[in-house]
Every structure is written in structure tokens, then in C-alpha cells.
Design a protein around this motif. Structure first.
Motif, PDB file in Angstrom:
ATOM      1  N   ASN A  21       4.347  -5.074  -6.925  1.00 31.43           N
ATOM      2  CA  ASN A  21       2.862  -4.652  -6.930  1.00 31.43           C
ATOM      3  C   ASN A  21       2.383  -3.883  -6.075  1.00 31.43           C
ATOM      4  N   ILE A  22       1.818  -2.675  -6.433  1.00 30.90           N
ATOM      5  CA  ILE A  22       1.573  -1.720  -5.938  1.00 30.90           C
ATOM      6  C   ILE A  22       0.132  -1.159  -6.082  1.00 30.90           C
ATOM      7  N   TRP A  23      -0.617  -0.888  -4.701  1.00 32.30           N
ATOM      8  CA  TRP A  23      -1.861  -0.397  -4.622  1.00 32.30           C
ATOM      9  C   TRP A  23      -1.644   0.926  -3.950  1.00 32.30           C
ATOM     10  N   THR A  24      -1.860   2.180  -4.654  1.00 35.17           N
ATOM     11  CA  THR A  24      -1.738   3.495  -4.405  1.00 35.17           C
ATOM     12  C   THR A  24      -2.983   4.240  -4.071  1.00 35.17           C
TER      13      THR A  24
ATOM     14  N   ALA B 140       4.954   3.762   2.764  1.00 36.61           N
ATOM     15  CA  ALA B 140       4.650   2.571   1.992  1.00 36.61           C
ATOM     16  C   ALA B 140       4.545   1.348   3.304  1.00 36.61           C
ATOM     17  N   VAL B 141       3.499   0.455   2.939  1.00 36.57           N
ATOM     18  CA  VAL B 141       3.342  -0.410   4.043  1.00 36.57           C
ATOM     19  C   VAL B 141       3.228  -1.818   3.249  1.00 36.57           C
ATOM     20  N   LEU B 142       3.891  -2.770   3.558  1.00 33.42           N
ATOM     21  CA  LEU B 142       3.887  -4.225   2.972  1.00 33.42           C
ATOM     22  C   LEU B 142       3.242  -5.266   3.684  1.00 33.42           C
ATOM     23  N   GLY B 143       2.205  -5.881   3.114  1.00 37.94           N
ATOM     24  CA  GLY B 143       1.554  -6.906   3.767  1.00 37.94           C
ATOM     25  C   GLY B 143       1.679  -8.232   3.158  1.00 37.94           C
ATOM     26  N   GLU B 144       1.749  -9.360   3.772  1.00 38.91           N
ATOM     27  CA  GLU B 144       2.107 -10.531   3.331  1.00 38.91           C
ATOM     28  C   GLU B 144       0.982 -11.457   3.955  1.00 38.91           C
TER      29      GLU B 144
ATOM     30  N   GLY C  86       0.811  -1.341   0.029  1.00 37.54           N
ATOM     31  CA  GLY C  86      -0.044   0.174   0.183  1.00 37.54           C
ATOM     32  C   GLY C  86       0.911   1.129  -0.073  1.00 37.54           C
ATOM     33  N   LEU C  87       0.824   2.014  -0.946  1.00 38.47           N
ATOM     34  CA  LEU C  87       1.453   3.231  -1.171  1.00 38.47           C
ATOM     35  C   LEU C  87       0.851   4.466  -1.184  1.00 38.47           C
ATOM     36  N   ASP C  88       0.986   5.458  -0.049  1.00 41.52           N
ATOM     37  CA  ASP C  88       0.254   6.520   0.269  1.00 41.52           C
ATOM     38  C   ASP C  88       1.374   7.628  -0.031  1.00 41.52           C
ATOM     39  N   ILE C  89       1.037   8.326  -1.202  1.00 42.19           N
ATOM     40  CA  ILE C  89       1.995   9.407  -1.629  1.00 42.19           C
ATOM     41  C   ILE C  89       1.040  10.591  -1.261  1.00 42.19           C
ATOM     42  N   GLY C  90       1.610  11.270  -0.284  1.00 43.38           N
ATOM     43  CA  GLY C  90       1.019  12.469   0.412  1.00 43.38           C
ATOM     44  C   GLY C  90       1.740  13.807  -0.094  1.00 43.38           C
ATOM     45  N   THR C  91       1.035  15.059   0.293  1.00 45.25           N
ATOM     46  CA  THR C  91       1.766  16.103   0.097  1.00 45.25           C
ATOM     47  C   THR C  91       3.267  16.453   0.636  1.00 45.25           C
ATOM     48  N   THR C  92       3.224  15.914   1.923  1.00 43.62           N
ATOM     49  CA  THR C  92       4.516  16.177   2.639  1.00 43.62           C
ATOM     50  C   THR C  92       5.506  14.840   2.693  1.00 43.62           C
ATOM     51  N   LYS C  93       4.894  13.676   2.819  1.00 50.63           N
ATOM     52  CA  LYS C  93       5.218  12.316   3.183  1.00 50.63           C
ATOM     53  C   LYS C  93       4.802  11.220   2.085  1.00 50.63           C
ATOM     54  N   VAL C  94       5.745  10.211   2.128  1.00 51.83           N
ATOM     55  CA  VAL C  94       5.389   8.729   1.073  1.00 51.83           C
ATOM     56  C   VAL C  94       5.433   7.727   2.466  1.00 51.83           C
TER      57      VAL C  94
ATOM     58  N   PHE D 163      -0.195   6.300   9.089  1.00 54.07           N
ATOM     59  CA  PHE D 163      -0.197   5.147   8.203  1.00 54.07           C
ATOM     60  C   PHE D 163      -1.762   4.655   7.767  1.00 54.07           C
ATOM     61  N   ALA D 164      -2.679   5.386   8.179  1.00 54.77           N
ATOM     62  CA  ALA D 164      -3.849   4.944   8.018  1.00 54.77           C
ATOM     63  C   ALA D 164      -4.401   4.438   6.682  1.00 54.77           C
ATOM     64  N   VAL D 165      -3.822   5.292   5.489  1.00 64.13           N
ATOM     65  CA  VAL D 165      -4.291   5.240   3.958  1.00 64.13           C
ATOM     66  C   VAL D 165      -3.382   3.912   3.599  1.00 64.13           C
ATOM     67  N   ALA D 166      -2.068   3.944   4.179  1.00 61.67           N
ATOM     68  CA  ALA D 166      -1.344   3.026   3.539  1.00 61.67           C
ATOM     69  C   ALA D 166      -1.670   1.502   3.973  1.00 61.67           C
ATOM     70  N   VAL D 167      -2.175   1.299   5.133  1.00 60.35           N
ATOM     71  CA  VAL D 167      -2.566   0.211   5.718  1.00 60.35           C
ATOM     72  C   VAL D 167      -3.959  -0.281   5.206  1.00 60.35           C
ATOM     73  N   GLY D 168      -4.640   0.903   4.817  1.00 65.58           N
ATOM     74  CA  GLY D 168      -6.177   0.671   4.151  1.00 65.58           C
ATOM     75  C   GLY D 168      -5.916   0.222   2.773  1.00 65.58           C
ATOM     76  N   LEU D 169      -4.861   0.655   2.021  1.00 69.32           N
ATOM     77  CA  LEU D 169      -4.781   0.274   0.600  1.00 69.32           C
ATOM     78  C   LEU D 169      -4.299  -1.242   0.576  1.00 69.32           C
ATOM     79  N   VAL D 170      -3.293  -1.836   1.612  1.00 72.11           N
ATOM     80  CA  VAL D 170      -3.028  -3.209   1.499  1.00 72.11           C
ATOM     81  C   VAL D 170      -4.267  -3.928   1.822  1.00 72.11           C
ATOM     82  N   LEU D 171      -5.305  -3.680   2.459  1.00 73.40           N
ATOM     83  CA  LEU D 171      -6.502  -4.222   2.757  1.00 73.40           C
ATOM     84  C   LEU D 171      -7.523  -4.388   1.331  1.00 73.40           C
ATOM     85  N   GLU D 172      -7.524  -3.156   0.980  1.00 71.01           N
ATOM     86  CA  GLU D 172      -8.090  -2.861  -0.288  1.00 71.01           C
ATOM     87  C   GLU D 172      -7.614  -3.725  -1.557  1.00 71.01           C
TER      88      GLU D 172
END
Length: 420
Positions: free
Chosen positions: A75-78, A19-23, A9-17, A372-381
Motif C-alpha cells: 500500500n503506497i502513497w506517492t 521510500a519510507v515505511l511507517g508502522e 511514502g514513495l517519493d519518485i524524483g527526477t534523480t532519486k526514488v 527524505f522530507a517528501v517521503a516522510v510527509g507522505l507517510v504522515l499524510e
């Protein structure tokens, strides 16, 4: 070489990127095994303005997550958000195709057709459908049906929430990630991903507003009766608070960010009787000097009040306060600001809580932070939608009709044609 069952899950924000990796574990549920973050200066209000700066931050964040996990992945979900997001409610209607005139049983095919009819809306050439979220179904005039499958009826109607994004913003985002050497599986609305990570089913059912306090923008997503039915954004975020401190106190932006993070507060009552100084370095070789926290709160609180007031106006333009029985959930990096929940409760007149990602195993202490809310959510989605792409049905039972996969395929084709 990417490993099967690995989702980033890759959260590209205005001030910070981030990344959260889920297995995936043996039950097919992702466990968080790696996280990484890197400052980013390539976006402005959620829109890419410097591709080279953005791809450097993307590379560093993903590599940090891979190093922690020990497993590589391409493989990225952003997520995508900011001021280029818009949403409308649309309706579709179809006749039920029963096995016979005497057996008008609604099938998955009927559900797919009615949702496809609802999404057949003409948008301008610069807009792209990002998500199509079913709200409710109507069978022969009877409303409020969540899952119409196997019911008997002649006429099936659906109401869907269509969320669109700027086509060029999406293309630039995918282009950045591809140029960094990674493959984008799909795009997901940032606030939808954050809601997946931090909100409970009860909150979604009762009706709650998710407010994602990002760096450049503040995202808003309202849930009612279990579905997301309103999306909006405010063109202000936590970086504006940093800028205010920098200007008023005549200190460098980086110093102001440190002051905000370590000593910032937006609820003056918390400092009564416990005020203290924070020493900051002077600019241009000047000596360090102290700033009382009470002076910082006088800068921070008005800006945060403005952000919440703007969010409140956006929300109540479309819904009533009674709709928000579950209150407000604050997430994003700005939700770490001391006193932010107290201030939001004062502005909205509703219960407010800070939304950190729920526990999904793995590195629990590292990722259970609002930033990390968005990045974790991207892994789940991403985990869910990977299953949907292969034919699995959504948890709602009606089959998820989102634009994540379709938008990616169209953008990927554009990039191959225009860039390569």
C-alpha cells in the motif's frame, strides 16, 4: 501480503526514488521503521519519460525499506510535483440547512456542500484535481472564519485552493508503481507532503515559503494563516548544478555529482582562508587532477542564485514579503549543499532554515535528512487520509476535501481499462 497499519511514502524524483515505511504504534501514530533509496533516470523535470527505468528504481527503493523494516507492504502513497502542477483560488456559496427556520446552525453537511460547490470548476480534459484545500469561510458576510461548524448563519461561503495536475503524468506515475507490483492508495502534492514533515504550525501560521530543491525541478508552497495558499515550481534543480560542473570542468556527470555532494558550496564567504583542492579522475584515461573548491563555488553559486531568483519572482507575483513572517524553509536533496541557507537569505532578505523531517520515532538518524522530507510527509499524510477515508475528520475540523482518493480511483479505473 500487506500488514494493517503499514504505510509506505514513495517519493519518485527526477534523480532519486526514496521510500519510507511507517508502522502505526498503539496510538495510531506512524513510526518510521524502514527507508530505502535508489538513483532514478526515468523522469525528466518531474514527469515520467521511461516507465521501465522508473519501475526498476521504485522496486529497489521499496524493497530496501521493507528489508530494513522486516515487514512487507503493497500500500503506497506517492507524491506528484514538477512543472505539471497548477493552482487556482475558487469560491463557493450555499444556504445553510438548519433544523428549522429558527435554528440555522451550520453542520458538517453544510461545510461539505460549500466546499463541493467551490471545487465545481471546469478544467480542460488533460487536468485532474489533486488537492482541494479550504482557505477560509465566510458566514453571513463575516470573513476569516476557520471552522464554521455549530455557528448560526443563513449564508455560508468558502474560499478554497484547488491544485491540479496533468492527468497523463498522474496516470503514468500510477502505472509505473502498479507494474512494479505495488498498489497505490493515493497521490499527494509533493510540497504539501514535505511541508507536513518539516514545517512547524507556527511557521505556517506566521506565513512561510517552503522551497523544495529537487533534482530536476524546484517546488514552491507558500503557507499563510495556517493553510497552503500558493503553489508554483521552477524548471531547474540540483541536477542542473551537477551538469554545470560537468560541462565547465570537462568531467563525467557522475563524477560531477560526487564533487557537488562532497565539496560543493554555494556561498563563497565560507571558503575564505580555507580553500582546498579536491582530486577528480580524468576522462578518457587521463590522469586525475585537482580542482580548488573556490573554482567549484564559482560554478555552483550563480546557478543557485538563478534558482532562488526565479523562485522569488514566482512567490512575489502573488504575495508580498510581509506575508512571509516565518521566513523561508529549504528542503529536498539540494538543501544539503553547503552555504545554501546563507545564499537564500541573501537573495530573499528573509530568515532561512534547512528543513529536515521532524522526529517521528523509529530510525530517527536515518530519515532526518532534507532528501527524505517528501517521503516522510507522505507517510504522515497517508496515515491521516486513511483515517479520513474511513470517516474521520481532518485536524482542521472542517473535514479534508482533497483529491487524493478520488484521483486514485479514477486513474485506477483508467489503468484497468486501458492496460489490463
Amino acid at each position: 501480503m500487506a500488514h494493517n497499519g503499514i504505510i509506505v511514502g514513495l517519493d519518485i524524483g527526477t534523480t532519486k526514488v526514496c521510500a519510507v515505511l511507517g508502522e502505526q504504534n498503539e496510538n495510531g501514530i506512524p513510526e518510521i521503521t524502514g527507508i530505502g533509496s535508489c538513483p532514478c533516470a526515468g523522469l525528466r523535470k518531474g514527469v515520467v519519460v521511461n516507465i521501465e527505468a522508473t519501475l526498476r528504481s521504485v522496486t529497489e527503493a521499496i524493497e530496501a525499506a521493507e528489508l530494513m523494516s522486516g515487514i512487507p507492504s503493497d500500500n503506497i502513497w506517492t507524491g506528484i510535483g514538477g512543472s505539471n502542477i497548477d493552482g487556482i483560488i475558487s469560491r463557493g456559496v450555499v444556504a445553510v440547512n438548519g433544523k428549522s427556520k429558527d435554528n440555522r446552525e451550520i453542520s458538517q453537511n453544510d461545510v461539505d456542500r460549500v466546499i463541493e460547490g467551490a471545487r465545481a470548476v471546469d478544467f480542460s480534459m488533460d487536468r485532474e484535481v489533486l488537492e482541494v484545500i479550504p482557505q477560509t469561510f465566510i458566514v453571513d458576510g463575516h470573513p476569516g472564519i476557520r471552522d464554521p461548524r455549530d455557528m448560526i448563519g443563513v449564508r455560508l461561503e468558502s474560499e478554497v485552493h484547488i491544485i491540479t495536475c496533468s492527468r497523463t503524468s498522474a496516470q503514468n506515475l500510477v502505472n509505473c508503481i502498479n507494474r512494479a507490483g505495488f498498489e497505490v492508495n493515493g497521490l499527494v502534492l509533493q510540497t504539501l507532503a514535505a511541508g507536513r514533515a518539516v514545517m512547524t504550525e507556527e511557521e505556517k501560521e506566521l506565513g512561510s515559503a517552503l522551497i523544495d530543491l529537487g533534482g530536476g525541478t524546484t517546488g514552491i508552497l507558500v503557507y499563510h494563516q495556517g493553510t497552503a495558499n500558493m503553489v508554483a515550481s521552477v524548471p531547474l534543480g540540483a541536477s542542473q548544478v551537477t551538469s554545470d560542473i560537468s560541462i565547465v570542468k570537462n568531467i563525467a556527470f557522475e563524477t560531477a555529482e560526487k564533487v557537488k555532494t562532497e565539496a560543493g558550496c554555494c556561498w563563497a564567504a565560507l571558503l575564505e582562508g580555507v580553500d582546498e583542492d579536491i582530486v577528480v579522475p580524468g576522462m578518457g584515461g587521463r590522469s586525475p587532477f585537482p580542482i580548488p573548491r573556490s573554482e567549484i563555488v564559482q560554478i555552483v553559486q550563480p546557478r543557485m542564485v538563478e534558482i532562488f531568483q526565479l523562485a522569488k519572482e514566482k512567490i512575489y507575483k502573488q504575495i508580498t514579503q510581509r506575508t512571509l513572517g516565518g521566513g523561508i524553509v529549504l528542503t529536498g536533496g539540494g538543501a544539503n549543499l553547503e552555504g545554501v541557507a546563507d545564499l537564500a537569505a541573501k537573495v530573499f532578505g528573509l530568515p532561512v532554515r534547512i528543513g529536515s523531517p521532524l522526529s517521528f520515532g523509529g530510525l530517527v538518524d536515518e530519515y532526518r535528512d532534507p532528501s527524505f522530507a517528501v517521503a516522510v510527509g507522505l507517510v504522515l499524510e497517508g496515515n491521516d487520509r486513511t483515517g479520513n477515508i474511513s470517516g474521520a475528520k481532518d485536524r482542521s475540523g472542517a473535514g479534508r476535501q482533497d483529491g487524493g482518493n478520488s484521483i486514485f480511483s479514477r486513474i485506477a479505473e483508467w489503468i484497468k481499462k486501458e492496460v489490463f
